[in-house]
Design an enzyme around this catalytic site. Structure first.
Site, PDB file in Angstrom:
ATOM      1  N   GLU A   2     -26.741   3.290 -17.626  1.00 12.72           N
ATOM      2  CA  GLU A   2     -25.865   3.601 -16.472  1.00 12.72           C
ATOM      3  C   GLU A   2     -26.453   3.158 -15.133  1.00 12.72           C
ATOM      4  O   GLU A   2     -26.534   3.931 -14.190  1.00 12.72           O
ATOM      5  CB  GLU A   2     -25.542   5.103 -16.471  1.00 12.72           C
ATOM      6  CG  GLU A   2     -24.895   5.557 -17.771  1.00 12.72           C
ATOM      7  CD  GLU A   2     -24.644   7.071 -17.848  1.00 12.72           C
ATOM      8  OE1 GLU A   2     -25.160   7.811 -16.993  1.00 12.72           O
ATOM      9  OE2 GLU A   2     -23.930   7.495 -18.777  1.00 12.72           O
ATOM     10  N   ASN A  11     -26.958  -0.087 -21.539  1.00 13.09           N
ATOM     11  CA  ASN A  11     -25.950   0.844 -22.050  1.00 13.09           C
ATOM     12  C   ASN A  11     -25.205   1.467 -20.868  1.00 13.09           C
ATOM     13  O   ASN A  11     -25.823   1.826 -19.862  1.00 13.09           O
ATOM     14  CB  ASN A  11     -26.652   1.947 -22.860  1.00 13.09           C
ATOM     15  CG  ASN A  11     -25.715   2.793 -23.684  1.00 13.09           C
ATOM     16  OD1 ASN A  11     -24.883   2.259 -24.418  1.00 13.09           O
ATOM     17  ND2 ASN A  11     -25.834   4.110 -23.575  1.00 13.09           N
ATOM     18  N   HIS A  27     -16.697   6.246 -23.976  1.00 12.89           N
ATOM     19  CA  HIS A  27     -16.143   7.584 -23.712  1.00 12.89           C
ATOM     20  C   HIS A  27     -14.750   7.399 -23.121  1.00 12.89           C
ATOM     21  O   HIS A  27     -14.595   7.091 -21.938  1.00 12.89           O
ATOM     22  CB  HIS A  27     -17.028   8.346 -22.719  1.00 12.89           C
ATOM     23  CG  HIS A  27     -18.368   8.701 -23.281  1.00 12.89           C
ATOM     24  ND1 HIS A  27     -18.520   9.585 -24.336  1.00 12.89           N
ATOM     25  CD2 HIS A  27     -19.612   8.298 -22.952  1.00 12.89           C
ATOM     26  CE1 HIS A  27     -19.818   9.703 -24.618  1.00 12.89           C
ATOM     27  NE2 HIS A  27     -20.491   8.936 -23.798  1.00 12.89           N
ATOM     28  N   GLU A  82     -21.405   5.402 -28.000  1.00  8.31           N
ATOM     29  CA  GLU A  82     -21.156   6.841 -27.767  1.00  8.31           C
ATOM     30  C   GLU A  82     -19.658   7.164 -27.806  1.00  8.31           C
ATOM     31  O   GLU A  82     -19.153   7.905 -26.968  1.00  8.31           O
ATOM     32  CB  GLU A  82     -21.711   7.263 -26.396  1.00  8.31           C
ATOM     33  CG  GLU A  82     -23.163   6.924 -26.167  1.00  8.31           C
ATOM     34  CD  GLU A  82     -23.721   7.438 -24.846  1.00  8.31           C
ATOM     35  OE1 GLU A  82     -23.050   8.243 -24.166  1.00  8.31           O
ATOM     36  OE2 GLU A  82     -24.832   7.017 -24.492  1.00  8.31           O
ATOM     37  N   ASP A 119     -16.158   8.605 -27.986  1.00  5.84           N
ATOM     38  CA  ASP A 119     -15.313   9.779 -28.204  1.00  5.84           C
ATOM     39  C   ASP A 119     -14.046   9.597 -27.375  1.00  5.84           C
ATOM     40  O   ASP A 119     -14.018   8.794 -26.454  1.00  5.84           O
ATOM     41  CB  ASP A 119     -16.016  11.128 -27.950  1.00  5.84           C
ATOM     42  CG  ASP A 119     -16.681  11.273 -26.604  1.00  5.84           C
ATOM     43  OD1 ASP A 119     -16.378  10.487 -25.690  1.00  5.84           O
ATOM     44  OD2 ASP A 119     -17.509  12.204 -26.453  1.00  5.84           O
TER      45      ASP A 119
END
Ligand code: XIL
Length: 351
Positions: free
Chosen positions: A162, A203, A239, A268, A270
């Site tokens: 990030e 990432n 996400h 990651e 979701d």
């Protein structure tokens, strides 16, 4: 056909005789193959989950499903600096070591998450007033300590996490403020020295499609590559939220990073929603999971698709996004959602 070769003497059987043997197979074999992990076999893509290591220690059902459904795992928290070095110079690797043992026992690769971030850093790092020279030495030491500790056991490292804002500007962090953007090249070089075999990733979230943030990564990685910096993978967290819609141009975005010589991965995934749920949202969620998976399967170098937890029982979403939830593949009772079936069936089609 493949099965026949595993049965001694089966080659001599007529195909009819072989078919007659089939019903004798135990029913359990059929259900063991009804997993994401089994469905991913032959696709070239590993299927993973973030692991809550407390649940892994305490709960047999969670443990069994983690082993049965996935062939790569990521520590949801226990490899973060805040947990590995709570006091300066005092390391605690125990929880992460247990996860690695679990992964090895179950034939799973491990994604290392994460070395350099603005969040979940130790209190001592945030509280003390270090000079830039001290901070550079501290970061270097941290990377060497952690990567060396796990040397040979980590498939991918999320080296930096990030680092950009959504508008493509550099995120204002302790590292940028004190060391300037060169901290990224340093971090990759140090990690590579400490474990030359681990694949090293950037990432981030909201970097799945083509947008100012992914453009910033593209420019940075091109630059790093031209300088010989060992950056090897482009990680997209994934996400998503049904109420915001899903990113476009994901496959095109992945392809431009692959052309720079990188592997790609969803790290990651979701797909959350505003509660309460309804059929339309649950259906949209399945599409969200599936869109990213399809892009991964169609890309040339997408090596893994990892979900950020597989059950709502332990999902980070409700604690962070007020009024939202239901973000994972299984509900709080481990009942598979339509999104689970979508992921499994898409994997099967690609196998
Ligand atoms: C989250 C964990 O899931 C939570 O348990 C923790 O409290 C905060 O961090 N992006 C990342 C992950 O890279 O490390 C974050 O994980 C979720 C967002």
């Amino acid at each position: 056909m493949r099965l026949r070769h595993t049965v001694p003497g089966a080659v001599a059987l007529t195909s009819l005789a072989f078919l007659l043997i089939i019903p004798a197979a135990p029913a359990a074999a059929a259900s063991a193959s009804d997993t994401l992990r089994a469905s991913a076999r032959g696709t070239g893509v590993r299927i993973g989950t973030a692991v809550n290591t407390d649940a892994l220690a305490d709960e047999a059902q969670y443990r069994d499903l983690t082993a049965a459904e996935f062939n790569t795992v990521t520590a949801e928290n226990v490899m973060k600096w805040q947990l590995t070095e709570p006091e300066r110079g005092v390391h605690d690797w125990a929880a992460a070591d247990r996860l690695i043992e679990f992964a090895q026992a179950n034939g799973q690769k491990v994604r290392g998450h994460t070395l350099v971030w603005h969040s979940q850093n130790p209190d001592w790092l945030n509280e003390e007033d270090f000079t830039p020279t001290q901070l550079r030495a501290i970061l270097r030491q941290h990377i060497f300590d952690e990567v060396r500790h796990f040397k040979g056991k980590i498939w991918h490292w999320d080296v930096v996490n990030e680092i950009f804002e959504d508008d493509g500007s550099w995120r204002d962090t302790i590292w940028l403020r004190n060391l300037g953007p060169g901290y990224v090249a340093d971090a990759f070089r140090w990690a590579h020295q400490a474990d030359p075999k681990a694949k090293l990733y950037v990432n981030d979230y909201n970097n799945e499609g083509i947008n100012p943030k992914s453009d910033a990564y593209y420019d940075l990685i091109k630059q790093l590559k031209s300088e010989g910096v060992p950056v090897q993978g482009y990680g997209m967290q994934g996400h998503l939220a049904v109420q915001y819609g899903f990113p476009a141009d994901v496959l095109d975005n992945m392809r431009r990073f692959e052309k720079l010589g990188l592997d790609t991965a969803f790290t990651e995934v979701d797909v959350r929603m505003l509660l309460p749920t309804d059929t339309a949202k649950v259906q949209a969620q399945a599409e969200g999971y599936n869109n990213l998976l399809r892009a991964c399967l169609l890309a040339q170098r997408c090596v893994s698709y990892t979900v950020w937890g597989f059950t709502d029982k332990y999902s980070w979403v409700p604690g962070v996004f007020t009024g939202e939830g239901y973000a994972t593949l299984m509900d709080e009772n481990y009942v598979r959602k339509p999104a689970y079936a979508a992921v499994r069936d898409t994997l099967r089609l690609a196998a």
